[in-house]
Design an enzyme around this catalytic site. Structure first.
Site, PDB file in Angstrom:
ATOM      1  N   LYS A  13       0.815  -1.210   0.000  1.00 60.83           N
ATOM      2  CA  LYS A  13       0.000   0.000   0.000  1.00 60.83           C
ATOM      3  C   LYS A  13       0.860   1.277   0.000  1.00 60.83           C
ATOM      4  O   LYS A  13       0.582   2.212  -0.749  1.00 60.83           O
ATOM      5  CB  LYS A  13      -0.943  -0.016   1.209  1.00 60.83           C
ATOM      6  N   ARG A 171      -2.651 -10.621  11.917  1.00 64.48           N
ATOM      7  CA  ARG A 171      -2.765  -9.232  11.462  1.00 64.48           C
ATOM      8  C   ARG A 171      -3.819  -9.101  10.375  1.00 64.48           C
ATOM      9  O   ARG A 171      -4.550  -8.113  10.308  1.00 64.48           O
ATOM     10  CB  ARG A 171      -1.416  -8.727  10.935  1.00 64.48           C
TER      11      ARG A 171
END
Ligand SMILES: [Zn+2]
Length: 217
Positions: A13, A171
């Site tokens: 990202k 996560r």
């Protein structure tokens, strides 16, 4: 263009945010950067945030929102921006919507980087870090000549806890829990688009840019 970028850990990202923002000539605004700028600049908000961080507490939403508001009010963000790391949840998305509304504008698009969990695990669990120089190798994508040994310095390679499969899967679960409602919120608003984030970085950027051009017309 006013954009928000969302995506799971391991989707690349940060890198995509950088490339897309530079292609569009708009500032990339990440919460990490805003925090660092406020803290190192010693602004009142930075001092407040630092008190929380020093205690090991989460910085409250109001503080984050106030920092984002300050940043979006700056000159370079008037023609567009790409937000990375904000909003993180639906309440923040609602605040952002109101904020932009006050500014007389609105988000154009929310870009979701889509990668399946197994691919994320493949990318992250293959990482091996050198104990001596800190260089990061990858068992599949950037392997050292001799397994377990750093080509740069001869140091021993190890797997960081963060790069263990269990940690990564955890996560990803946390991310899904937090982000699924956010993604649904933007889907309802009719501004969510998904981009396949598998494959080489440049290909993902090209895919994202193709989507953005389609919406810009
Ligand atoms: Zn090394």
């Amino acid at each position: 263009m006013r954009l928000v970028l969302v995506g799971p850990p391991g989707a690349g990202k940060g890198t995509q945010a950088q490339f897309i923002a530079s292609h569009l000539s708009i500032p990339k605004i990440s919460t990490g950067d805003i925090f660092r700028a406020n803290v190192s600049g010693g602004t009142p908000l930075g001092k407040l945030a630092k008190e929380y961080m020093d205690r090991g507490d989460l910085v409250p939403d109001e503080v984050t929102v106030a920092m984002v508001r300050d940043r979006l009010s700056e000159d370079d963000a008037q023609e567009g921006f790409l937000l990375d790391g904000f909003p993180r949840n639906v309440p923040q998305a609602e605040v952002l919507k109101k904020m932009l509304d006050e500014f007389g504008t609105a988000l154009d698009l929310v870009l979701e980087l889509v990668v399946d969990d197994d691919e994320v695990v493949r990318r992250l669990a293959g990482r091996r870090t050198c104990r001596s120089c800190g260089k990061v190798w990858h068992e599949l994508f950037d392997p050292p000549t001799q397994p377990g040994v750093c080509d740069a310095c001869g140091g021993e390679l190890f797997q960081r806890d963060d790069d263990r499969e269990e940690t990564i899967r955890h996560r990803l679960e946390v991310y899904q829990e937090q982000t699924a409602p956010l993604v649904a919120f933007y889907a309802d608003e009719g501004i969510l688009v998904g981009v396949d984030a598998t494959g080489p970085v440049e290909e993902v950027t090209q895919r994202a840019m193709a989507v953005l051009r389609r919406f810009a017309d």
